[in-house]
Scaffold this active site. Structure first.
Site, PDB file in Angstrom:
ATOM      1  NE  ARG A  65      -9.577  13.819   2.550  1.00  0.00           N
ATOM      2  CZ  ARG A  65      -9.374  12.517   2.719  1.00  0.00           C
ATOM      3  NH1 ARG A  65     -10.341  11.744   3.183  1.00  0.00           N
ATOM      4  NH2 ARG A  65      -8.224  11.967   2.414  1.00  0.00           N
TER       5      ARG A  65
ATOM      6  CG  ASN B  71      -1.862   1.153   1.294  1.00  0.00           C
ATOM      7  OD1 ASN B  71      -1.774   2.083   0.501  1.00  0.00           O
ATOM      8  ND2 ASN B  71      -2.764   1.122   2.253  1.00  0.00           N
TER       9      ASN B  71
ATOM     10  CG  HIS C 270     -12.790   4.249   2.979  1.00  0.00           C
ATOM     11  ND1 HIS C 270     -13.495   5.307   3.515  1.00  0.00           N
ATOM     12  CD2 HIS C 270     -11.483   4.549   3.149  1.00  0.00           C
ATOM     13  CE1 HIS C 270     -12.650   6.212   3.986  1.00  0.00           C
ATOM     14  NE2 HIS C 270     -11.419   5.765   3.761  1.00  0.00           N
TER      15      HIS C 270
ATOM     16  CD  GLU D 215      -8.885  -0.545   4.123  1.00  0.00           C
ATOM     17  OE1 GLU D 215      -9.057   0.008   3.028  1.00  0.00           O
ATOM     18  OE2 GLU D 215      -8.529   0.070   5.150  1.00  0.00           O
TER      19      GLU D 215
END
Length: 398
Positions: free
Chosen positions: A238, A9, A177, A382
């Site tokens: 954000r 990743n 996601h 993940e």
């Protein structure tokens, strides 16, 4: 075992990796290279209950980090056990809805899709190219963050813009996601003792980045993140959803440049911007408990926006099997979970306080009262999804 998957990743200045068994998720080795492209570049490896950290040498880039990893794998007789490499790639656009064997065309597409994910796709491509040099004969597979959401109908992913912007430029909601939402929904289906294809679930991935996804009969039908990871609920730094007119007001009336506005909305807003303290939920919760008004306000806005998103997504269902909390905040903040559930009583979500207090730090289970709609805390994984899907994709070839 000779069919371990090396999961990579790659971020713009980091490289997270793990070597794992794709069948049972067992981690053989894991680590992180960070502060890449600087003189402070360091790589940390956890293996056999030991942890080592080594400073990387010049040029401090992703290739150097992967070379160090390869040397370590070779030294510990693990390199030959690498069956394939699975890469997390953030943006696959409309082109990629499945795990994809990487070739030259795929790399070109990832580069072209960088216009939709300028901070992520170029870094993902760097990781692929570095891994190809280090593992010349090893298959490389791309697992796209956006792939799970490619089942959304047009009514969910199109914006109310002139249609040619979608036709000519691909401007639409893509969502992110995806591997996380897929994993936790699969786990929830196991708890329900039902095939995932029969499950209707809302999944809330809450961390520094947040997204809510409606999963109908095992497929994503709507999600809160959009063309970019800026849309949707309020996040760590954000803003999430705002009136688009705010941007014009900041530029035309208050004199901000577009670059400054972009920085404000992505890096200075959310929990950080409202609390004026931090983007770390733990810090804000502690400040709120000590009477900090801005911290309390930040948590109230954060939880309300998430609850509102969850409630709005129920329009996709005639029945709902349950709600999932995952991600760093979702898995560990009993306070945020409690705040959210308190605003969803109309949907028959009622917190079991003892269960909610218990379900932290890797624990998994239902935190709703027995006569309520189930609400599970499920730690995401993940990396395992990437390993599993990489292995399955290559076995399809055989």
């Amino acid at each position: 075992m000779q069919n371990n998957i090396l999961v990579i990743n790659c971020g713009s200045s980091s490289l997270k990796f793990s070597l794992m068994n794709p069948v049972n998720g067992q981690i053989i080795l894991a680590g992180l290279a960070e502060c890449l492209l600087t003189a402070e570049a360091v790589i940390t490896i956890k293996h056999q209950e030991k942890k080592i950290s080594i400073a990387l040498s010049d040029p401090f880039d992703h290739e150097v980090a992967i070379k160090f990893l390869v040397d370590y794998l070779t030294e510990h007789q693990l390199k030959k056990s690498v069956y394939a490499i699975g890469h997390r790639v953030v943006h696959g656009g409309e082109k990629y809805s499945q795990p994809t064997l990487i070739d030259e065309d795929v790399k070109i597409s990832i580069e072209q899709l960088s216009k939709l994910a300028p901070l992520h796709n170029p870094a993902n491509l760097q990781g692929i190219q570095a891994a190809e040099k280090a593992f010349k004969q090893t298959p490389q597979v791309a697992i796209f963050d956006t792939a799970f959401h490619q089942t959304m109908p047009k009514k969910s992913y199109l914006y109310g813009l002139p249609y040619h912007f979608y036709q000519d430029h691909g401007i639409r909601k893509y969502g992110f996601h995806g591997t996380s939402h897929y994993f936790v929904c699969k786990e929830a289906a196991t708890m329900l003792k039902k095939p995932i294809e029969q499950c209707n679930i809302i999944s809330a991935h809450l961390g520094n980045g947040c997204s809510v996804t409606a999963v109908k009969q095992g497929k994503s039908v709507d999600t809160s993140l959009g063309l970019t990871p800026l849309e949707g609920v309020m996040m760590g730094t954000r803003s999430g959803d705002i009136d688009a007119g705010v941007i014009f007001h900041l530029v035309e009336q208050l004199g901000y440049s577009l670059e400054e506005v972009n920085n404000i909305l992505n890096k200075k807003s959310g929990l950080l911007g409202v609390s004026q303290l931090s983007n770390d939920c733990r810090t804000i919760e502690e400040a709120a408990s000590n009477g900090n008004v801005q911290a309390t306000l930040a948590l109230e806005i954060f939880s309300y926006r998430i609850a509102k998103s969850i409630a709005s997504f129920t329009c996709n269902f005639t029945s709902l099997d349950g709600l999932i909390f995952t991600g760093g905040i979702g898995e560990n903040s009993m306070f945020i979970r409690s705040l959210i559930l308190s605003q969803l009583a109309l949907l028959n979500f009622h917190e079991d306080k003892l269960a909610n207090e218990t379900m932290r730090f890797g624990k998994q289970g239902n935190i709703a009262q027995s006569d309520s709609t189930p609400c599970w805390v499920i730690p995401t994984n993940e990396e395992w999804v990437i390993a599993e899907q990489t292995y399955q994709r290559l076995n399809q070839e055989q």
